[in-house]
Design a protein around this motif. Structure first.
Motif, PDB file in Angstrom:
ATOM      1  N   ASN A 106       0.808  -1.221   0.000  1.00 13.95           N
ATOM      2  CA  ASN A 106       0.000   0.000   0.000  1.00 13.95           C
ATOM      3  C   ASN A 106       0.839   1.269   0.000  1.00 13.95           C
ATOM      4  OD1 ASN A 106      -2.515  -1.172  -0.114  1.00 13.95           O
ATOM      5  ND2 ASN A 106      -2.758  -1.293   2.097  1.00 13.95           N
TER       6      ASN A 106
ATOM      7  N   VAL B 193      -1.199   4.678   0.435  1.00 11.40           N
ATOM      8  CA  VAL B 193      -2.482   4.930  -0.228  1.00 11.40           C
ATOM      9  C   VAL B 193      -3.422   5.642   0.746  1.00 11.40           C
ATOM     10  CG1 VAL B 193      -4.498   3.863  -1.311  1.00 11.40           C
ATOM     11  CG2 VAL B 193      -2.214   2.930  -1.731  1.00 11.40           C
TER      12      VAL B 193
ATOM     13  N   GLU C  13      -5.422   6.282  -5.427  1.00 13.18           N
ATOM     14  CA  GLU C  13      -5.852   4.948  -5.849  1.00 13.18           C
ATOM     15  C   GLU C  13      -4.668   4.161  -6.396  1.00 13.18           C
ATOM     16  OE1 GLU C  13      -8.971   2.979  -9.115  1.00 13.18           O
ATOM     17  OE2 GLU C  13      -8.706   5.149  -9.050  1.00 13.18           O
ATOM     18  N   VAL C  14      -4.635   2.872  -6.080  1.00 14.91           N
ATOM     19  CA  VAL C  14      -3.649   1.960  -6.653  1.00 14.91           C
ATOM     20  C   VAL C  14      -4.383   0.707  -7.099  1.00 14.91           C
ATOM     21  CG1 VAL C  14      -1.620   0.529  -6.214  1.00 14.91           C
ATOM     22  CG2 VAL C  14      -1.763   2.804  -5.197  1.00 14.91           C
TER      23      VAL C  14
END
Length: 114
Positions: A66, A81, A96-97
């Motif tokens: 993250n 994130v 966003e990932v």
């Protein structure tokens, strides 16, 4: 670096004065959508993704779980994130990932009323 920060702040202020005109910029493996509050940059994962937004170079270096590693105007910064980290006078937020993309927001903290 102070000069670069001043130029960036001036360009964001110019966007504010021009009535909030938006612009979209595309670079290798990236696209950016800019408004008065800042620029949202979408990097494509798996390619050498870079963008130049209002004179600031942004590059996706890595994603580890993250945490996203970015290079902003030559400064490497790690941003989890949903969190924000400062870099070169800007606030960098990872929004966003996914397996295909990383979406970040670059902002100066300047707000406008209107």
């Amino acid at each position: 670096m102070r000069c670069r920060r001043l130029i960036t702040l001036s360009l964001f202020a110019l966007l504010a004065v021009s009535g909030g005109a938006a612009c979209t910029v595309e670079g290798p493996g990236s696209s950016a959508d800019c408004h008065v509050s800042g620029c949202t940059v979408t990097f494509t994962r798996g390619v050498d993704a870079k963008a130049s937004v209002l004179g600031i170079d942004a590059e996706l270096v890595a994603v580890n779980g993250n945490t996203v590693t970015l290079k902003i105007a030559g400064q490497q910064v790690l941003v989890p994130v949903g969190e924000t980290q400062p870099a070169q006078g800007l606030d960098v937020t990872v929004q966003e990932v996914t397996d295909e993309k990383v979406v970040i927001k670059l902002s100066t903290g300047i707000t406008t009323t209107g």
